[in-house]
Design an enzyme around this catalytic site. Structure first.
Site, PDB file in Angstrom:
ATOM      1  CE  LYS A 112       4.081  32.571  32.703  1.00 22.65           C
ATOM      2  NZ  LYS A 112       3.836  31.693  33.379  1.00 22.65           N
TER       3      LYS A 112
ATOM      4  CD  GLN B  19      10.680  31.297  48.607  1.00 22.00           C
ATOM      5  OE1 GLN B  19      11.680  31.688  49.336  1.00 22.00           O
ATOM      6  NE2 GLN B  19      10.718  30.179  48.245  1.00 22.00           N
TER       7      GLN B  19
ATOM      8  CG  ASN C 265      10.338  27.629  50.024  1.00 23.84           C
ATOM      9  OD1 ASN C 265      11.638  27.644  49.705  1.00 23.84           O
ATOM     10  ND2 ASN C 265      10.027  28.609  50.951  1.00 23.84           N
ATOM     11  CB  ALA C 266      12.539  28.007  45.481  1.00 15.99           C
ATOM     12  N   GLY C 267      10.747  26.787  43.414  1.00 12.22           N
ATOM     13  CA  GLY C 267      10.519  25.921  42.210  1.00 12.22           C
ATOM     14  C   GLY C 267      11.030  26.978  41.038  1.00 12.22           C
ATOM     15  CG  HIS C 268      13.789  29.298  41.191  1.00 12.85           C
ATOM     16  ND1 HIS C 268      14.890  29.955  41.475  1.00 12.85           N
ATOM     17  CD2 HIS C 268      12.559  29.438  41.751  1.00 12.85           C
ATOM     18  CE1 HIS C 268      14.400  30.514  42.636  1.00 12.85           C
ATOM     19  NE2 HIS C 268      13.278  30.527  42.853  1.00 12.85           N
TER      20      HIS C 268
ATOM     21  CB  THR D  49       7.977  32.189  52.848  1.00 10.89           C
ATOM     22  OG1 THR D  49       8.747  30.925  52.912  1.00 10.89           O
ATOM     23  CG2 THR D  49       9.178  33.381  52.273  1.00 10.89           C
TER      24      THR D  49
ATOM     25  NE  ARG E 125      18.623  32.331  70.844  1.00 11.24           N
ATOM     26  CZ  ARG E 125      18.326  33.092  72.021  1.00 11.24           C
ATOM     27  NH1 ARG E 125      19.373  33.842  72.337  1.00 11.24           N
ATOM     28  NH2 ARG E 125      17.069  33.098  72.250  1.00 11.24           N
TER      29      ARG E 125
ATOM     30  CB  THR F 246       2.479  22.118  45.361  1.00 12.13           C
ATOM     31  OG1 THR F 246       2.255  23.446  44.661  1.00 12.13           O
ATOM     32  CG2 THR F 246       3.700  22.641  46.717  1.00 12.13           C
ATOM     33  N   GLY F 247       2.437  21.565  42.063  1.00  9.46           N
ATOM     34  CA  GLY F 247       1.541  21.169  41.062  1.00  9.46           C
ATOM     35  C   GLY F 247      -0.033  21.937  41.317  1.00  9.46           C
ATOM     36  NE  ARG F 248       0.461  24.613  46.951  1.00  7.00           N
ATOM     37  CZ  ARG F 248       0.624  25.551  47.704  1.00  7.00           C
ATOM     38  NH1 ARG F 248      -0.371  25.544  48.937  1.00  7.00           N
ATOM     39  NH2 ARG F 248       1.834  25.850  47.974  1.00  7.00           N
TER      40      ARG F 248
ATOM     41  CG  ASP G  12       5.658  30.675  41.402  1.00  5.18           C
ATOM     42  OD1 ASP G  12       6.817  29.959  41.773  1.00  5.18           O
ATOM     43  OD2 ASP G  12       4.481  30.065  42.138  1.00  5.18           O
TER      44      ASP G  12
ATOM     45  CE  LYS H 286      11.744  33.683  42.480  1.00  6.25           C
ATOM     46  NZ  LYS H 286      10.331  34.047  42.155  1.00  6.25           N
TER      47      LYS H 286
END
Ligand code: GDP
Ligand code: IMO
Ligand code: MG
Length: 422
Positions: free
Chosen positions: A328, A221, A38-41, A236, A143, A298-300, A13, A16
Site C-alpha cells: 500500500k 491477524q 476474525n480474519a478478513g483477507h 487476539t 480443556r 466488521t466494516g469498522r 490487515d 496477507k
C-alpha cells in the site's frame, strides 16, 4: 522440504490475502495455522473481489491443496456460507480443502460469551470482532473445547455438555440472548462440514513435505495482536507469530524456511488498544480515505497512523523475518512528505526498543522524508521507481535490517512488483 511462512508484522490487515494469492503458484500447499473468522483477507483479480475468513488464500490458484490446521478455530455456519459462496462463483473446494480434525469449533454460545465478556469490560473492552474467538481458545486451553473430529463420534452429547456449561456462565453474567436461529444455522454448518476431507493435518503436511512438496503457511491477524507479544490485553487469543505455524500445523521448528513479513507503508489498527503513531488529524483521515481503511469483516473504521519502525523491529525479531513485503505504498503516492517513527520517547528518554508497556506516555520520534509524488499504481518493474521512492525503501531496509523483496502498488494481483535484490 522447508515451509515458508507469511505473516503480518503490524495490527493485521497488512494485505496477507493478496500476497498469499500472488505467491501460491510457487507452492503445492497453502495452510492456515491460527485465528478464525476474525480474519478478513481480501483478494482482487480479473475485476472480482473476494474476502476470505477461514479458507486459505491459496484457493484460487489452480489445484493446490489448502489446509485449515489444528491451530485454527472454525465456525461451521460462517464456514458454510463462505464455502458455498466460493463454490457458487465457480471455485470448487471440496476436493482441495482439507480440515484438521484437531481444529476447535466455535459454538453459537462462544459468540454470545464474546459479546457478554466485552459488555462486562465496559470502557476497557477489547473491541473484538465478536466472532467468539477468545471464548473458543479459552475452552481449548482449559480443556473444555469441541473439535472438528468430535462431529464424527458422540457429537450430540459433547455439544449439549459444552452448551450447558456456557449457559451457566451466561446466567451468572445476567446476559440475555437468543441463539435459536444461530444454532439452526450452526447445525446445518456441522452437516455441511461432514462433506469435506477431515484429516490429521499434522500427518498430512509432514508427509507432503517428505515427498518434496512445498508449503506456504498463511498467518492471520498480525504480530502486534499476538497473545504473548502483542499489545496485551488488546490482542487476539492466538499466537500470530511464526512459532504459531509450528503449533498450529504440527511442524517442527527446523522445518521453517523463509519468513515473509508483511507491512503497510503506514500503520492501521481496528478495535481498542494503544497505537503510538496514530494520527487524529487530516493526514490520518486522508490515509483512511485513500487506503479504504475499513474492516473487511466488521466494516469498522480502521485507525491510521505513520509506520512504526520500533514495533516493526520487534516484530521482525520475534518472527525471524527473512524478507519484507511492503504494501500500500501507493496510498502515500501524492504525499509531499512521508514520516516514519524511528524511536520512542518515554518519560523524556529516547529508546529504540519496544518496551513492556506502550499504553501511556510513549511519544513517537519521527524522521521525515520527501514523498515521491508519482502515481505508482501502474508500474510493473522496480526500474520505474522514482528516486525518492528508492531512497524511502533503502531507508526502511536500513532501519529494519531486512530486505524488501516485494512492493505492492495496488489491491489487484497484477499490482505486485518483485525486486531483483539478493
Ligand atoms: P489482510 O487481512 O492482511 O489479508 O488484509 P485485508 O484484506 O484485511 O486489508 C488489506 C486491504 O488493502 C484490502 O482491501 C486489499 O484489497 C487492499 N490492498 C492490498 N494491497 C494493496 C496495495 O498495495 N495497495 C492498495 N491501495 N490496496 C491494497
Ligand atoms: P486479519 O487476518 C485486524 C483485532 C480486533 C480486536 C482484537 C481481538 O484480517 O488481519 P478477536 O475477535 O480476535 O478476539 O479481536 O483483534 N483483530 C483484527 N484486526 N485484522 C484482523 O485479522 C483481526 N483479527 C482480530 O479488532 O482489536
Ligand atoms: Mg484483514
Amino acid at each position: 522440504m522447508k515451509v515458508d511462512v507469511l505473516l503480518g508484522l503490524q495490527w493485521g490487515d497488512e494485505g496477507k490475502g493478496k500476497v498469499v494469492d500472488v505467491l501460491t503458484p510457487r507452492y503445492d500447499v497453502v495452510a492456515r495455522f491460527q485465528g478464525g473468522p476474525n480474519a478478513g483477507h481480501t483478494l482482487e483479480f480479473e475485476g472480482q473481489k473476494y474476502v476470505l475468513r477461514s479458507i486459505p488464500s491459496g484457493i484460487f490458484q489452480g489445484d493446490k491443496v489448502n489446509i485449515i490446521g489444528n491451530g485454527v478455530v472454525l465456525d461451521p455456519a460462517l464456514f458454510k456460507s463462505e464455502a458455498e459462496a466460493l463454490e457458487a462463483s465457480g471455485h470448487p473446494l471440496k476436493e482441495r480443502l482439507h480440515i484438521s480434525k484437531k481444529a476447535h469449533l466455535i459454538l453459537p454460545t462462544h459468540r454470545v460469551l464474546d459479546a457478554a465478556y466485552e459488555a462486562a469490560k465496559g470502557a476497557s473492552k477489547v473491541g473484538t470482532t465478536g466472532k467468539g474467538i477468545g471464548p473458543t481458545y479459552t475452552d481449548k486451553v482449559s480443556r473444555n473445547g469441541l473439535r472438528v473430529g468430535d462431529i464424527l463420534h458422540g457429537f450430540d452429547e459433547k455439544y449439549a455438555a459444552a452448551k450447558a456449561r456456557h449457559e451457566k456462565i451466561l446466567q451468572s453474567l445476567n446476559y440475555s440472548y437468543d441463539i435459536t436461529e444461530a444454532e439452526k444455522q450452526w447445525m446445518e454448518g456441522i452437516e455441511y462440514l461432514r462433506q469435506f476431507h477431515l484429516v490429521d493435518s499434522e500427518h498430512e503436511i509432514n508427509r507432503l513435505l517428505n515427498e518434496g512438496k512445498s508449503v506456504l503457511c498463511e498467518g492471520a491477524q498480525g504480530t502486534m495482536l499476538d497473545v504473548d507479544f502483542g499489545s496485551y490485553p488488546f490482542v487476539t487469543s492466538s499466537n500470530t507469530i511464526c512459532a504459531g505455524a509450528c503449533t498450529g500445523l504440527g511442524l517442527a521448528p527446523n522445518r521453517i524456511g523463509e519468513v515473509y513479513g508483511i507491512m503497510k507503508a503506514y500503520c492501521t489498527r481496528v478495535g481498542a488498544g494503544p497505537f503510538p503513531t496514530e494520527l487524529f488529524d487530516e493526514t490520518g483521515k486522508t490515509i483512511r480515505d485513500l487506503g479504504h481503511e475499513y474492516g473487511a469483516v466488521t466494516g469498522r473504521e480502521r485507525r491510521c497512523g505513520w509506520v512504526d519502525l520500533v514495533a516493526l523491529r520487534y516484530a521482525i525479531m520475534v518472527n525471524g523475518v527473512t524478507q519484507l513485503i511492503l504494501m500500500k505504498s501507493d496510498v502515500l503516492d501524492a504525499f509531499p512528505i512521508v514520516k516514519a517513527c524511528v524511536a520512542y520517547k518515554v518519560n523524556g528518554e529516547e529508546i529504540d526498543y519496544f518496551p513492556y508497556d506502550i499504553t501511556e506516555g510513549v511519544e513517537p520520534v519521527y524522521v521525515e522524508m520527501p514523498g515521491w509524488q508519482t502515481d505508482m499504481t501502474k508500474m510493473t518493474s522496480e526500474d520505474e521507481f522514482p528516486e525518492e521512492f528508492n531512497a524511502y525503501i533503502s531507508f526502511l531496509e536500513d532501519q529494519l535490517g531486512t530486505p524488501i523483496k516485494i512492493v505492492s502498488v495496488g489491491p489487484d494481483r497484477e499490482q505486485t512488483i518483485e525486486r531483483y535484490t539478493e
